[in-house]
Design a protein around this motif. Structure first.
Motif, PDB file in Angstrom:
ATOM      1  N   UNK A  14      41.997  46.695  29.860  1.00 47.40           N
ATOM      2  CA  UNK A  14      40.993  46.688  29.081  1.00 47.40           C
ATOM      3  C   UNK A  14      39.972  45.305  29.359  1.00 47.40           C
ATOM      4  N   UNK A  15      38.994  45.253  29.978  1.00 45.53           N
ATOM      5  CA  UNK A  15      38.481  44.140  30.763  1.00 45.53           C
ATOM      6  C   UNK A  15      37.574  43.465  29.566  1.00 45.53           C
ATOM      7  N   UNK A  16      37.404  42.039  29.895  1.00 50.44           N
ATOM      8  CA  UNK A  16      36.416  41.249  29.062  1.00 50.44           C
ATOM      9  C   UNK A  16      35.001  41.989  29.220  1.00 50.44           C
ATOM     10  N   UNK A  17      34.605  42.402  30.133  1.00 49.37           N
ATOM     11  CA  UNK A  17      33.310  42.979  30.617  1.00 49.37           C
ATOM     12  C   UNK A  17      32.827  44.069  29.612  1.00 49.37           C
ATOM     13  N   UNK A  18      33.986  44.759  29.298  1.00 47.47           N
ATOM     14  CA  UNK A  18      33.826  46.069  28.226  1.00 47.47           C
ATOM     15  C   UNK A  18      33.766  45.592  26.810  1.00 47.47           C
ATOM     16  N   UNK A  19      34.154  44.294  26.402  1.00 48.66           N
ATOM     17  CA  UNK A  19      34.254  44.154  24.930  1.00 48.66           C
ATOM     18  C   UNK A  19      32.672  43.611  24.449  1.00 48.66           C
ATOM     19  N   UNK A  20      32.701  43.709  23.129  1.00 52.75           N
ATOM     20  CA  UNK A  20      31.392  43.435  22.485  1.00 52.75           C
ATOM     21  C   UNK A  20      31.441  42.398  21.400  1.00 52.75           C
ATOM     22  N   UNK A  21      32.689  41.460  21.395  1.00 52.52           N
ATOM     23  CA  UNK A  21      32.577  40.629  20.464  1.00 52.52           C
ATOM     24  C   UNK A  21      33.842  39.729  20.868  1.00 52.52           C
ATOM     25  N   UNK A  22      33.871  38.471  20.145  1.00 56.91           N
ATOM     26  CA  UNK A  22      34.831  37.559  20.622  1.00 56.91           C
ATOM     27  C   UNK A  22      36.220  38.006  20.194  1.00 56.91           C
ATOM     28  N   UNK A  23      36.349  38.628  19.119  1.00 60.57           N
ATOM     29  CA  UNK A  23      37.851  39.224  18.761  1.00 60.57           C
ATOM     30  C   UNK A  23      38.424  40.119  19.981  1.00 60.57           C
ATOM     31  N   UNK A  24      37.406  40.938  20.471  1.00 60.31           N
ATOM     32  CA  UNK A  24      38.181  41.976  21.526  1.00 60.31           C
ATOM     33  C   UNK A  24      38.567  41.078  22.676  1.00 60.31           C
ATOM     34  N   UNK A  25      37.172  40.172  23.122  1.00 62.31           N
ATOM     35  CA  UNK A  25      37.398  39.378  24.374  1.00 62.31           C
ATOM     36  C   UNK A  25      38.899  38.697  24.311  1.00 62.31           C
ATOM     37  N   UNK A  26      39.085  37.915  23.061  1.00 58.69           N
ATOM     38  CA  UNK A  26      40.663  37.081  22.754  1.00 58.69           C
ATOM     39  C   UNK A  26      41.631  38.120  23.172  1.00 58.69           C
ATOM     40  N   UNK A  27      41.636  39.178  22.626  1.00 61.19           N
ATOM     41  CA  UNK A  27      42.840  40.090  22.297  1.00 61.19           C
ATOM     42  C   UNK A  27      43.141  40.693  23.895  1.00 61.19           C
ATOM     43  N   UNK A  28      41.888  40.859  24.708  1.00 63.37           N
ATOM     44  CA  UNK A  28      42.319  41.391  26.168  1.00 63.37           C
ATOM     45  C   UNK A  28      43.206  40.203  26.899  1.00 63.37           C
ATOM     46  N   UNK A  29      43.273  39.180  26.659  1.00 61.42           N
ATOM     47  CA  UNK A  29      44.007  38.324  27.513  1.00 61.42           C
ATOM     48  C   UNK A  29      45.421  38.156  27.078  1.00 61.42           C
ATOM     49  N   UNK A  30      46.085  39.263  27.042  1.00 59.21           N
ATOM     50  CA  UNK A  30      47.583  39.224  26.887  1.00 59.21           C
ATOM     51  C   UNK A  30      48.301  39.971  28.203  1.00 59.21           C
ATOM     52  N   UNK A  31      49.323  39.284  28.660  1.00 60.07           N
ATOM     53  CA  UNK A  31      49.979  40.011  29.882  1.00 60.07           C
ATOM     54  C   UNK A  31      50.344  41.244  29.713  1.00 60.07           C
ATOM     55  N   UNK A  32      50.560  41.854  28.352  1.00 65.40           N
ATOM     56  CA  UNK A  32      50.877  43.249  28.287  1.00 65.40           C
ATOM     57  C   UNK A  32      49.515  44.086  28.808  1.00 65.40           C
ATOM     58  N   UNK A  33      48.421  43.630  28.930  1.00 62.37           N
ATOM     59  CA  UNK A  33      47.008  44.014  29.348  1.00 62.37           C
ATOM     60  C   UNK A  33      46.639  43.942  30.442  1.00 62.37           C
ATOM     61  N   UNK A  34      47.708  43.242  31.446  1.00 60.65           N
ATOM     62  CA  UNK A  34      47.373  43.010  32.780  1.00 60.65           C
ATOM     63  C   UNK A  34      48.317  43.210  33.689  1.00 60.65           C
ATOM     64  N   UNK A  35      47.818  43.198  35.214  1.00 56.07           N
ATOM     65  CA  UNK A  35      48.974  43.841  36.274  1.00 56.07           C
ATOM     66  C   UNK A  35      48.487  43.024  37.202  1.00 56.07           C
ATOM     67  N   UNK A  36      49.224  42.668  38.215  1.00 53.07           N
ATOM     68  CA  UNK A  36      48.979  41.864  39.529  1.00 53.07           C
ATOM     69  C   UNK A  36      47.990  42.809  40.165  1.00 53.07           C
ATOM     70  N   UNK A  37      46.732  42.098  40.577  1.00 52.50           N
ATOM     71  CA  UNK A  37      45.743  42.859  41.097  1.00 52.50           C
ATOM     72  C   UNK A  37      45.322  42.252  42.280  1.00 52.50           C
ATOM     73  N   UNK A  38      45.223  42.839  43.296  1.00 55.10           N
ATOM     74  CA  UNK A  38      44.489  41.948  44.525  1.00 55.10           C
ATOM     75  C   UNK A  38      43.071  41.285  44.156  1.00 55.10           C
ATOM     76  N   UNK A  39      43.358  39.929  44.621  1.00 54.41           N
ATOM     77  CA  UNK A  39      42.247  39.257  44.207  1.00 54.41           C
ATOM     78  C   UNK A  39      41.074  39.683  44.754  1.00 54.41           C
ATOM     79  N   UNK A  40      40.667  40.110  45.985  1.00 52.48           N
ATOM     80  CA  UNK A  40      39.399  40.476  46.296  1.00 52.48           C
ATOM     81  C   UNK A  40      38.786  41.811  45.770  1.00 52.48           C
ATOM     82  N   UNK A  41      39.846  42.782  45.519  1.00 45.38           N
ATOM     83  CA  UNK A  41      39.704  43.967  44.823  1.00 45.38           C
ATOM     84  C   UNK A  41      38.996  43.933  43.377  1.00 45.38           C
TER      85      UNK A  41
END
Length: 287
Positions: A146-173
């Motif tokens: 769930x990317x920060x770019x798709x959030x519409x408020x500060x609450x959603x933005x903060x909640x996306x930064x959990x490691x349960x919402x992230x995976x190792x992704x190639x930096x260039x990609x």
């Protein structure tokens, strides 16, 4: 013992970060089309945990923001699901949280089910990724599902930064083609009356694990379902994590493509072709 909280100051607004590891998605089923989560069949030996991602604000009000199915075997999410709302320009804060509830050693006195800041509740982990797993890794970013770019408020933005919402992704990609794809999705969904999104990761079973623990991504994928003018339309996308190309395909073709790794049906309450949609109220055809 009072539940663990982390006070984050952003734009003079304070929030406590929370989430709930649950038996099912009943508490946050609103983020799925018709309240029905994807039908997912994990491969043999792969364990998963549903998580209702939420925040508790400074008035102690608990607000659910999206849902995640997390693999404690792969130590990356299978998918995160959210309702897309018209995106706004939201500032970003990369304070990454972890999930104490995923650890057997969590404090049994904690009555609250809380997301915690790095370095507090969990210093070692057998069930999830930690910031330390990404240390000295120049090739991989923490890729939001769930990317920060798709959030519409500060609450959603903060909640996306959990490691349960992230995976190792190639930096260039992550910083090029997938970022551009996220912008394309915004343009495609901005005019929807309502839109549901499921974004996931296919783990690379052959590549070395990050810190010998965390599976890296082979593919990132996304499925969208847009309600507009009383019609549902769907779209699928996927990208190989190291070739800077995102392909567009039907929902059915995306599901068929993913069968090589796992069985998943993104929008189980809707048919996959227009001919199957017989309801006069809404033509539910996410194909």
């Amino acid at each position: 013992m009072k539940h663990l909280v982390f006070l984050l100051l952003l734009s003079s607004v304070c929030f406590f970060a929370l989430s709930k590891v649950v038996d099912n998605f009943k508490e946050c089923e609103e983020f799925f089309l018709d309240d029905k989560p994807p039908v997912f069949t994990p491969p043999a030996g792969v364990s998963v945990k549903p998580i209702c991602q939420c925040l508790q604000d400074n008035n102690d009000k608990q607000i659910y923001l999206y849902a995640t199915l997390y693999s404690t075997t792969w130590k990356i999410p299978v998918y995160s699901a959210y309702v897309f709302r018209k995106s706004k320009s939201i500032g970003r804060c990369d304070t990454w949280y972890i999930e104490p509830q995923l650890e057997d050693s969590r404090d049994s006195g904690d009555s609250e089910q809380c997301m915690g800041p790095q370095g507090s509740a969990v210093k070692t982990s057998s069930n999830q990724a930690l910031n330390s797993d990404y240390k000295d890794s120049n090739n991989y970013h923490k890729g939001h599902l769930y990317p920060v770019l798709h959030t519409d408020n500060h609450l959603s933005m903060l909640a996306t930064s959990t490691l349960t919402n992230a995976a190792p992704q190639d930096s260039d990609f992550n910083t090029n083609e997938w970022l551009e794809h996220e912008r394309v999705v915004i343009n495609n969904l901005q005019s929807c009356d309502k839109a549901y999104v499921v974004t996931g990761v296919v783990p690379d079973m052959q590549a070395p694990k990050l810190n010998n623990r965390v599976y890296v991504s082979k593919y990132y994928w996304r499925a969208t379902c847009c309600l507009k003018n009383n019609q549902y339309t769907g779209q699928g996308y996927y990208g190989l994590d190291n070739n800077n190309q995102v392909k567009k395909l039907t929902i059915k073709d995306l599901q068929d493509f993913l069968k090589n790794v796992y069985q998943i049906t993104f929008f189980p309450s809707v048919p996959t072709s227009n001919t199957e949609a017989k309801k006069p109220r809404i033509d539910k055809a996410c194909n």
